[in-house]
Design a protein around this motif. Sequence first.
Motif, PDB file in Angstrom:
ATOM      1  N   ILE A  29     -13.158 -10.320  -3.760  1.00 22.15           N
ATOM      2  CA  ILE A  29     -13.414  -9.406  -4.879  1.00 22.15           C
ATOM      3  C   ILE A  29     -14.305  -8.240  -4.439  1.00 22.15           C
ATOM      4  O   ILE A  29     -14.084  -7.085  -4.824  1.00 22.15           O
ATOM      5  N   LYS A  30     -15.270  -8.530  -3.581  1.00 27.24           N
ATOM      6  CA  LYS A  30     -16.153  -7.466  -3.081  1.00 27.24           C
ATOM      7  C   LYS A  30     -15.340  -6.357  -2.413  1.00 27.24           C
ATOM      8  O   LYS A  30     -15.601  -5.165  -2.610  1.00 27.24           O
ATOM      9  N   ILE A  55     -12.119  -5.652  -2.860  1.00 23.67           N
ATOM     10  CA  ILE A  55     -11.273  -4.946  -3.838  1.00 23.67           C
ATOM     11  C   ILE A  55     -12.085  -3.861  -4.535  1.00 23.67           C
ATOM     12  O   ILE A  55     -11.656  -2.711  -4.661  1.00 23.67           O
ATOM     13  N   LEU A  56     -13.302  -4.239  -4.967  1.00 24.88           N
ATOM     14  CA  LEU A  56     -14.117  -3.299  -5.737  1.00 24.88           C
ATOM     15  C   LEU A  56     -14.667  -2.166  -4.870  1.00 24.88           C
ATOM     16  O   LEU A  56     -14.923  -1.071  -5.358  1.00 24.88           O
ATOM     17  N   ALA A  57     -14.846  -2.449  -3.559  1.00 28.15           N
ATOM     18  CA  ALA A  57     -15.419  -1.424  -2.682  1.00 28.15           C
ATOM     19  C   ALA A  57     -14.359  -0.446  -2.178  1.00 28.15           C
ATOM     20  O   ALA A  57     -14.680   0.659  -1.757  1.00 28.15           O
ATOM     21  N   SER A  58     -13.087  -0.859  -2.240  1.00 25.75           N
ATOM     22  CA  SER A  58     -12.021  -0.037  -1.655  1.00 25.75           C
ATOM     23  C   SER A  58     -11.662   1.145  -2.570  1.00 25.75           C
ATOM     24  O   SER A  58     -11.905   1.115  -3.774  1.00 25.75           O
ATOM     25  N   GLU A  59     -11.096   2.168  -1.974  1.00 27.51           N
ATOM     26  CA  GLU A  59     -10.636   3.316  -2.766  1.00 27.51           C
ATOM     27  C   GLU A  59      -9.180   3.143  -3.175  1.00 27.51           C
ATOM     28  O   GLU A  59      -8.619   3.950  -3.905  1.00 27.51           O
ATOM     29  N   GLN A  60      -8.562   2.061  -2.683  1.00 32.30           N
ATOM     30  CA  GLN A  60      -7.135   1.861  -2.962  1.00 32.30           C
ATOM     31  C   GLN A  60      -6.886   1.203  -4.307  1.00 32.30           C
ATOM     32  O   GLN A  60      -7.726   0.464  -4.810  1.00 32.30           O
ATOM     33  N   HIS A  61      -5.717   1.480  -4.877  1.00 33.14           N
ATOM     34  CA  HIS A  61      -5.274   0.720  -6.049  1.00 33.14           C
ATOM     35  C   HIS A  61      -3.752   0.763  -6.089  1.00 33.14           C
ATOM     36  O   HIS A  61      -3.115   1.318  -5.183  1.00 33.14           O
ATOM     37  N   ASP A  62      -3.196   0.150  -7.127  1.00 29.87           N
ATOM     38  CA  ASP A  62      -1.734   0.039  -7.256  1.00 29.87           C
ATOM     39  C   ASP A  62      -1.107  -0.728  -6.088  1.00 29.87           C
ATOM     40  O   ASP A  62      -0.130  -0.289  -5.488  1.00 29.87           O
ATOM     41  N   TYR A  63      -1.714  -1.843  -5.758  1.00 25.72           N
ATOM     42  CA  TYR A  63      -1.119  -2.716  -4.747  1.00 25.72           C
ATOM     43  C   TYR A  63      -1.181  -4.150  -5.252  1.00 25.72           C
ATOM     44  O   TYR A  63      -1.965  -4.477  -6.149  1.00 25.72           O
ATOM     45  N   GLN A  64      -0.308  -4.984  -4.669  1.00 20.71           N
ATOM     46  CA  GLN A  64      -0.241  -6.404  -5.056  1.00 20.71           C
ATOM     47  C   GLN A  64      -1.196  -7.213  -4.199  1.00 20.71           C
ATOM     48  O   GLN A  64      -1.253  -7.003  -2.988  1.00 20.71           O
ATOM     49  N   THR A  65      -1.895  -8.164  -4.792  1.00 21.59           N
ATOM     50  CA  THR A  65      -2.693  -9.062  -3.972  1.00 21.59           C
ATOM     51  C   THR A  65      -2.984 -10.361  -4.726  1.00 21.59           C
ATOM     52  O   THR A  65      -2.567 -10.538  -5.878  1.00 21.59           O
TER      53      THR A  65
END
Length: 478
Positions: free
Chosen positions: A7-8, A10-20
């Motif tokens: 989760i850390k 995911i929240l720190a990344s600039e990416q979105h709109d991906y499956q995980t």
Amino acid sequence: MAKRTKIKDILASEQHDYQTTVMGWVRTFRNNQFIALNDGSTNANLQIVVDFNTMEEATLKRITTGAALSISGKIVPSQGKGQKYEMICEQLEILGDCDAEKFPLQPKKHSLEFLREIAHLRFRTNTFGAINRVRNTLSYAIHEYFQSRGFVYLHTPVITASDAEGAGQMFSVSILDKNNPPRNEDGSINYKEDFFGRATNLTVSGQLEAELGAMALSEVYTFGPTFRAENSNTTRHLAEFWMIEPEVAFNDLNDNMDLAEGLLKFCIEQAMSKNADDLAFLDQRLAEEEKQKPMNERSEMGLLESLQFVANNEFVRLTYTEAIDILRESTPNKKKKFAYPVDAWGVDLQSEHERYLVEKHFKRPVILTDYPKDIKAFYMRMNVDGKTVRAMDILFPGIGEIVGGSQREERLHLLEQRMEEMHIPTEEMYWYLDTRRFGTCPHAGFGLGFERLVLFVTGMGNIRDVIPFPRYPKNAAF
Ligand code: 4AD
Ligand code: MG
């Protein structure tokens, strides 16, 4: 298992709109729609949005506080306030149910005393998540500091037959039948028949063995558990605590103070840079706790402020004798506010005196040196006055003593003389004295109480909360 993302990250990344896929424990489940999931990588929860129209009723019922879930879906920018991203749930698997009726942790504030009774579950709270991540950073920082300076990490024994240190009461280690131990003619217990053929204890310190290492490797440090059976029921003492003990050949007391001050500042800086979120949370926690106190008992600085302050300011260095003069003339001493009044030179300092010097007089960490020989251990180097020894204690705000150390007595005849005065058997300690017989040299070291450091950096009030499973009088649960 499926590959999971923390989760850390995911929240720190600039990416979105991906499956995980994420896995963790439910903190709350609101409106049959929003799961707050925590996986311990950070105090921040990931919000998972579920579609209750398509999910089976039976599954929805099992999404309770504390349940372990694996969820796959798409990471998207969050519509709601309070979080950057959320996950749209596509697939949800319940890895472990948690009966909400029986689970002791409810989504509300619990007292630290209550959490101590359920120490096996308290990791799952924000406070203990933050403390344990900070503790982890600090242990890594200790190694980094010494490793980057070429020190050798030395493992000293936990079971020992020497009790010469005199640092505290020992726990004995024995396999003899307690109800019917073998006895000598005079009725005393015959330890010759015990496992090691002699009386043994859990170590109170690895120093003496570290000195043996330093006499060949030059720079060593230990980092391990130490044990003291004192009946000290305080917020600063544990019966089992971790200690860091560097020992350095060719160092004098000034080098020793520089090494210790550098270590403390490095550890604090590492925590501030690697655990910014956790420390911001703990800063807030402390601020709320302080609000409950009467005005005159509140500390002048917040947690982050005081960490910054200690990292950026030189510690004050003065002698015991200078400190006694300050304490003798102090207002609380004159107004008889100290439980232990300071009058004669030679008295041991109590934590009320240490805290006065640090918190009221100097308002910064203090290193006291050159204590009277009678209140310090036998191995400390004698000064020319014949009355004081080359000792140093580092005193911290809110904590009192965090480090104790000294330059060691490297002169054989003086060391032997001191041991005889203090009734320490020189024959039994031949191995320690051998270092002074064969190529002795000036050397110095200190012990840093790891939990006292964690206490300072987390701003917690009780040492029992900064070690996962504390050992103290009448408690060895878990
Ligand atoms: O001052 P101490 O007793 O010093 C020694 O053991 C030396 N052999 C160290 C050395 O020179 N190598 O203990 C060192 C530090 C204290 O300053 C304190 O921070 C911590 O260990 N400490 C404790 N921490 C938690 N619970 C206790 N019961 C502690 N006793 C000492
Ligand atoms: Mg001490």
